[in-house]
Motif scaffolding. Structure first.
Motif, PDB file in Angstrom:
ATOM      1  N   ASP A 147       0.820  -1.208   0.000  1.00  0.00           N
ATOM      2  CA  ASP A 147       0.000   0.000   0.000  1.00  0.00           C
ATOM      3  C   ASP A 147       0.854   1.258   0.000  1.00  0.00           C
ATOM      4  O   ASP A 147       0.324   2.365   0.023  1.00  0.00           O
ATOM      5  N   LEU A 148       2.173   1.107  -0.010  1.00  0.00           N
ATOM      6  CA  LEU A 148       3.060   2.262  -0.041  1.00  0.00           C
ATOM      7  C   LEU A 148       2.961   2.961  -1.389  1.00  0.00           C
ATOM      8  O   LEU A 148       2.637   2.346  -2.403  1.00  0.00           O
ATOM      9  N   ALA A 149       3.246   4.260  -1.405  1.00  0.00           N
ATOM     10  CA  ALA A 149       3.152   5.059  -2.631  1.00  0.00           C
ATOM     11  C   ALA A 149       4.165   4.588  -3.666  1.00  0.00           C
ATOM     12  O   ALA A 149       5.303   4.243  -3.337  1.00  0.00           O
ATOM     13  N   ILE A 150       3.740   4.606  -4.915  1.00  0.00           N
ATOM     14  CA  ILE A 150       4.622   4.230  -6.025  1.00  0.00           C
ATOM     15  C   ILE A 150       5.426   5.455  -6.435  1.00  0.00           C
ATOM     16  O   ILE A 150       4.867   6.516  -6.708  1.00  0.00           O
TER      17      ILE A 150
ATOM     18  N   VAL B 148       9.579  -0.739 -17.176  1.00  0.00           N
ATOM     19  CA  VAL B 148       9.122  -1.804 -18.063  1.00  0.00           C
ATOM     20  C   VAL B 148      10.189  -2.886 -18.014  1.00  0.00           C
ATOM     21  O   VAL B 148      11.320  -2.668 -18.425  1.00  0.00           O
ATOM     22  N   ASP B 149       9.832  -4.044 -17.439  1.00  0.00           N
ATOM     23  CA  ASP B 149      10.782  -5.142 -17.305  1.00  0.00           C
ATOM     24  C   ASP B 149      10.908  -5.888 -18.631  1.00  0.00           C
ATOM     25  O   ASP B 149      11.981  -6.044 -19.175  1.00  0.00           O
ATOM     26  N   LYS B 150       9.827  -6.353 -19.116  1.00  0.00           N
ATOM     27  CA  LYS B 150       9.719  -7.038 -20.410  1.00  0.00           C
ATOM     28  C   LYS B 150       8.548  -6.397 -21.128  1.00  0.00           C
ATOM     29  O   LYS B 150       7.742  -5.696 -20.516  1.00  0.00           O
ATOM     30  N   LYS B 151       8.412  -6.643 -22.397  1.00  0.00           N
ATOM     31  CA  LYS B 151       7.299  -6.069 -23.148  1.00  0.00           C
ATOM     32  C   LYS B 151       5.974  -6.472 -22.498  1.00  0.00           C
ATOM     33  O   LYS B 151       5.695  -7.660 -22.322  1.00  0.00           O
ATOM     34  N   GLY B 152       5.198  -5.477 -22.085  1.00  0.00           N
ATOM     35  CA  GLY B 152       3.897  -5.739 -21.494  1.00  0.00           C
ATOM     36  C   GLY B 152       3.891  -5.982 -20.011  1.00  0.00           C
ATOM     37  O   GLY B 152       2.844  -6.263 -19.441  1.00  0.00           O
ATOM     38  N   VAL B 153       5.043  -5.860 -19.334  1.00  0.00           N
ATOM     39  CA  VAL B 153       5.114  -6.051 -17.889  1.00  0.00           C
ATOM     40  C   VAL B 153       5.742  -4.805 -17.264  1.00  0.00           C
ATOM     41  O   VAL B 153       6.866  -4.446 -17.594  1.00  0.00           O
ATOM     42  N   ILE B 154       4.984  -4.166 -16.383  1.00  0.00           N
ATOM     43  CA  ILE B 154       5.459  -2.953 -15.723  1.00  0.00           C
ATOM     44  C   ILE B 154       5.605  -3.240 -14.232  1.00  0.00           C
ATOM     45  O   ILE B 154       4.683  -3.750 -13.596  1.00  0.00           O
ATOM     46  N   LEU B 155       6.777  -2.920 -13.699  1.00  0.00           N
ATOM     47  CA  LEU B 155       7.053  -3.114 -12.282  1.00  0.00           C
ATOM     48  C   LEU B 155       7.005  -1.757 -11.584  1.00  0.00           C
ATOM     49  O   LEU B 155       7.655  -0.802 -12.019  1.00  0.00           O
ATOM     50  N   ASP B 156       6.240  -1.656 -10.498  1.00  0.00           N
ATOM     51  CA  ASP B 156       6.126  -0.427  -9.727  1.00  0.00           C
ATOM     52  C   ASP B 156       6.941  -0.549  -8.449  1.00  0.00           C
ATOM     53  O   ASP B 156       6.864  -1.567  -7.759  1.00  0.00           O
ATOM     54  N   TYR B 157       7.707   0.510  -8.142  1.00  0.00           N
ATOM     55  CA  TYR B 157       8.589   0.522  -6.975  1.00  0.00           C
ATOM     56  C   TYR B 157       8.271   1.681  -6.044  1.00  0.00           C
ATOM     57  O   TYR B 157       7.843   2.748  -6.498  1.00  0.00           O
ATOM     58  N   THR B 158       8.532   1.488  -4.753  1.00  0.00           N
ATOM     59  CA  THR B 158       8.398   2.551  -3.769  1.00  0.00           C
ATOM     60  C   THR B 158       9.658   3.419  -3.815  1.00  0.00           C
ATOM     61  O   THR B 158      10.628   3.083  -4.514  1.00  0.00           O
ATOM     62  N   ALA B 159       9.654   4.505  -3.057  1.00  0.00           N
ATOM     63  CA  ALA B 159      10.797   5.424  -3.033  1.00  0.00           C
ATOM     64  C   ALA B 159      12.077   4.741  -2.558  1.00  0.00           C
ATOM     65  O   ALA B 159      13.174   5.104  -2.979  1.00  0.00           O
ATOM     66  N   ASP B 160      11.946   3.728  -1.694  1.00  0.00           N
ATOM     67  CA  ASP B 160      13.145   3.040  -1.199  1.00  0.00           C
ATOM     68  C   ASP B 160      13.484   1.774  -1.986  1.00  0.00           C
ATOM     69  O   ASP B 160      14.296   0.959  -1.571  1.00  0.00           O
ATOM     70  N   GLY B 161      12.841   1.607  -3.156  1.00  0.00           N
ATOM     71  CA  GLY B 161      13.213   0.510  -4.048  1.00  0.00           C
ATOM     72  C   GLY B 161      12.476  -0.795  -3.860  1.00  0.00           C
ATOM     73  O   GLY B 161      12.788  -1.778  -4.532  1.00  0.00           O
TER      74      GLY B 161
END
Length: 64
Positions: A18-21, A26-39
């Motif tokens: 639930d932490l802010a993104i 884009v890791d691979k075509k069609g896959v998006i990875l969301d990270y927090t401020a601390d990675g």
């Protein structure tokens, strides 16, 4: 953890935190990875999910 499938956009989203993104990659075509401020990995977005999975609206939970 929350899993959401949007039939209209054909996007499967797995929310790991639930932490802010703060950043998305884009890791691979069609896959998006969301990270927090601390990675920390906060979410995984799969575009065109029905093309990459058999039934994106069917969810099975497996506990080890």
């Amino acid at each position: 953890m929350k899993v959401k499938y949007d039939k209209e956009t054909d996007i499967l989203y797995i929310k790991l935190s639930d932490l802010a993104i703060a950043e998305s990659d884009v890791d691979k075509k069609g896959v998006i990875l969301d990270y927090t401020a601390d990675g920390q990995l906060a979410g995984i977005e799969i575009l065109d999910a029905s093309k990459s999975t058999i039934q994106p609206s069917k969810l099975e939970f497996e506990s080890v």
